[in-house]
Design a protein around this motif. Structure first.
Motif, PDB file in Angstrom:
ATOM      1  N   ARG A 123     -46.206 -21.335 -25.844  1.00 30.11           N
ATOM      2  CA  ARG A 123     -46.008 -22.660 -25.261  1.00 30.11           C
ATOM      3  C   ARG A 123     -46.631 -22.783 -23.875  1.00 30.11           C
ATOM      4  O   ARG A 123     -47.147 -23.843 -23.496  1.00 30.11           O
ATOM      5  N   LEU A 124     -46.607 -21.698 -23.106  1.00 39.49           N
ATOM      6  CA  LEU A 124     -47.168 -21.760 -21.758  1.00 39.49           C
ATOM      7  C   LEU A 124     -48.668 -21.987 -21.813  1.00 39.49           C
ATOM      8  O   LEU A 124     -49.215 -22.838 -21.099  1.00 39.49           O
ATOM      9  N   ASP A 126     -50.294 -23.267 -24.324  1.00 39.47           N
ATOM     10  CA  ASP A 126     -50.533 -24.571 -24.934  1.00 39.47           C
ATOM     11  C   ASP A 126     -50.404 -25.699 -23.913  1.00 39.47           C
ATOM     12  O   ASP A 126     -51.039 -26.742 -24.043  1.00 39.47           O
ATOM     13  N   THR A 127     -49.622 -25.459 -22.876  1.00 34.41           N
ATOM     14  CA  THR A 127     -49.469 -26.460 -21.822  1.00 34.41           C
ATOM     15  C   THR A 127     -50.802 -26.779 -21.153  1.00 34.41           C
ATOM     16  O   THR A 127     -51.061 -27.908 -20.737  1.00 34.41           O
ATOM     17  N   PHE A 128     -51.686 -25.789 -21.093  1.00 35.83           N
ATOM     18  CA  PHE A 128     -52.970 -25.962 -20.407  1.00 35.83           C
ATOM     19  C   PHE A 128     -54.106 -26.340 -21.362  1.00 35.83           C
ATOM     20  O   PHE A 128     -54.949 -27.172 -21.022  1.00 35.83           O
ATOM     21  N   LYS A 229     -54.228 -36.186 -21.482  1.00 40.07           N
ATOM     22  CA  LYS A 229     -53.583 -34.884 -21.704  1.00 40.07           C
ATOM     23  C   LYS A 229     -52.093 -35.140 -21.945  1.00 40.07           C
ATOM     24  O   LYS A 229     -51.425 -35.799 -21.158  1.00 40.07           O
ATOM     25  N   PHE A 231     -48.324 -33.540 -22.561  1.00 36.73           N
ATOM     26  CA  PHE A 231     -47.471 -32.372 -22.339  1.00 36.73           C
ATOM     27  C   PHE A 231     -46.188 -32.541 -23.163  1.00 36.73           C
ATOM     28  O   PHE A 231     -45.457 -33.526 -22.976  1.00 36.73           O
ATOM     29  N   GLN A 232     -45.939 -31.609 -24.054  1.00 35.27           N
ATOM     30  CA  GLN A 232     -44.685 -31.628 -24.807  1.00 35.27           C
ATOM     31  C   GLN A 232     -43.548 -31.155 -23.903  1.00 35.27           C
ATOM     32  O   GLN A 232     -43.668 -30.146 -23.218  1.00 35.27           O
ATOM     33  N   PRO A 234     -40.211 -29.320 -22.924  1.00 31.74           N
ATOM     34  CA  PRO A 234     -39.590 -28.100 -23.463  1.00 31.74           C
ATOM     35  C   PRO A 234     -38.201 -28.335 -24.068  1.00 31.74           C
ATOM     36  O   PRO A 234     -37.760 -27.556 -24.908  1.00 31.74           O
ATOM     37  N   GLU A 237     -39.172 -31.702 -28.751  1.00 28.80           N
ATOM     38  CA  GLU A 237     -40.553 -31.896 -29.178  1.00 28.80           C
ATOM     39  C   GLU A 237     -40.891 -33.371 -29.357  1.00 28.80           C
ATOM     40  O   GLU A 237     -42.062 -33.751 -29.353  1.00 28.80           O
ATOM     41  N   SER A 240     -42.564 -36.425 -24.795  1.00 29.73           N
ATOM     42  CA  SER A 240     -43.823 -35.946 -24.216  1.00 29.73           C
ATOM     43  C   SER A 240     -44.200 -36.798 -23.019  1.00 29.73           C
ATOM     44  O   SER A 240     -43.779 -37.950 -22.884  1.00 29.73           O
TER      45      SER A 240
END
Length: 290
Positions: A123-124, A126-128, A229, A231-232, A234, A237, A240
């Motif tokens: 997940r970290l 995927d954040t970028f 961009k 961002f989901q 945390p 889900e 966003s």
């Protein structure tokens, strides 16, 4: 004065029996005008798959009419200079464009969790690298027609001056960003040599309406682009946060309009007087979906 101010000793029809009040012009609406539009139109469409959806449209067309304005617009426009011969005004429409292109698209980049590239990242990461999207809108057309003016001369209709008449073949317009003026300071012009093209036109003769929509100027061109961009969150889900960077007129193209084509002010003959589109603009947005 005898005819107008004779009351009560006028004739049996009252004042203004011999000469009614005079007007410089009396206008009337009529439905005698007509037009024709012929076109080939086709669309290429890709429905959403592999993160991409787009729509591309093309039109090959020609439009002709007597007046390119609707009768119920509320203003007197599209005058017929010669009501005994309306066909003198028939020409391509003010909005006639041979080719028209348009396209829009949305593409989700294939990076991040559950994507083709980097589908197994945490997940970290995927954040970028995940949640990126690009989109855009593109429109373009060939040149639009305009008419050469007849100056302050009224060959056929006292109210409408009509348009100028070409002496023969005329120079095809070629936009020049810094052409020499007929006199004075130069600048963006329809032609590279305005003084030469001025001699190609003459004042219209009595009974005629002049040549309508003979010259072509810049058509439409625009390219808008956006990068987003997502961002989901945390904690859920279904929640966003999306950041968007939108740019209008991405290449900062300049399209000119309103050229000086009156035979009165010949010093600025052919010179563009204003810009048809807006300079590049950007805006940023932050959106929360839940």
């Amino acid at each position: 004065d005898i005819d107008e101010f004779c009351d009560p000793d006028c004739g049996r029809l009252g004042a203004n029996m011999m000469m009614n009040p005079q007007f410089s012009a009396l206008s009337a609406w009529s439905s005698i005008a007509g037009g024709n539009y012929h076109a080939l139109q086709w669309t290429l469409r890709k429905r959403f798959s592999q993160g991409l959806t787009l729509d591309f449209n093309y039109t090959l067309s020609k439009s002709t009419d007597l007046a390119s304005d609707e009768e119920n617009s509320g203003s007197f426009v599209g005058f017929l200079e010669n009501s005994w011969n309306p066909s003198q005004r028939r020409a391509v429409s003010n909005y006639d464009q041979l080719h028209i292109y348009s396209m829009w698209w949305v593409y989700e980049l294939p990076f991040g969790r559950n994507k083709r590239l980097g589908g197994g990242v945490n997940r970290l990461a995927d954040t970028f690298i995940g949640g990126w999207q690009i989109s855009g809108v593109w429109t373009q057309s060939t040149e639009l027609p305009v008419s050469v003016g007849n100056g302050r001369n009224w060959p056929t209709n006292w109210n409408i001056t009509g348009r100028g008449t070409p002496k023969g073949p005329t120079t095809v317009s070629t936009k020049t960003r810094n052409a020499p003026a007929v006199s004075g300071r130069g600048g963006p012009n329809i032609w590279p040599n305005p003084a030469k093209t001025l001699e190609e036109w003459q004042f219209t003769l009595p009974g005629q309406s002049g040549s309508r929509n003979t010259v072509r100027i810049d058509g439409r061109m625009n390219w808008d682009f956006a990068v987003a961009k997502r961002f989901q969150m945390p904690y859920a889900e279904s929640h966003s946060l999306q950041f968007r960077w939108e740019t209008y007129n991405l290449p900062n193209q300049v399209r000119f309009t309103s050229p000086e084509l009156s035979r009165v002010g010949t010093a600025n003959w052919g010179k563009y007087t204003s810009q048809a589109n807006s300079p590049r603009q950007m805006q940023f947005a932050l959106r929360y979906d839940f």
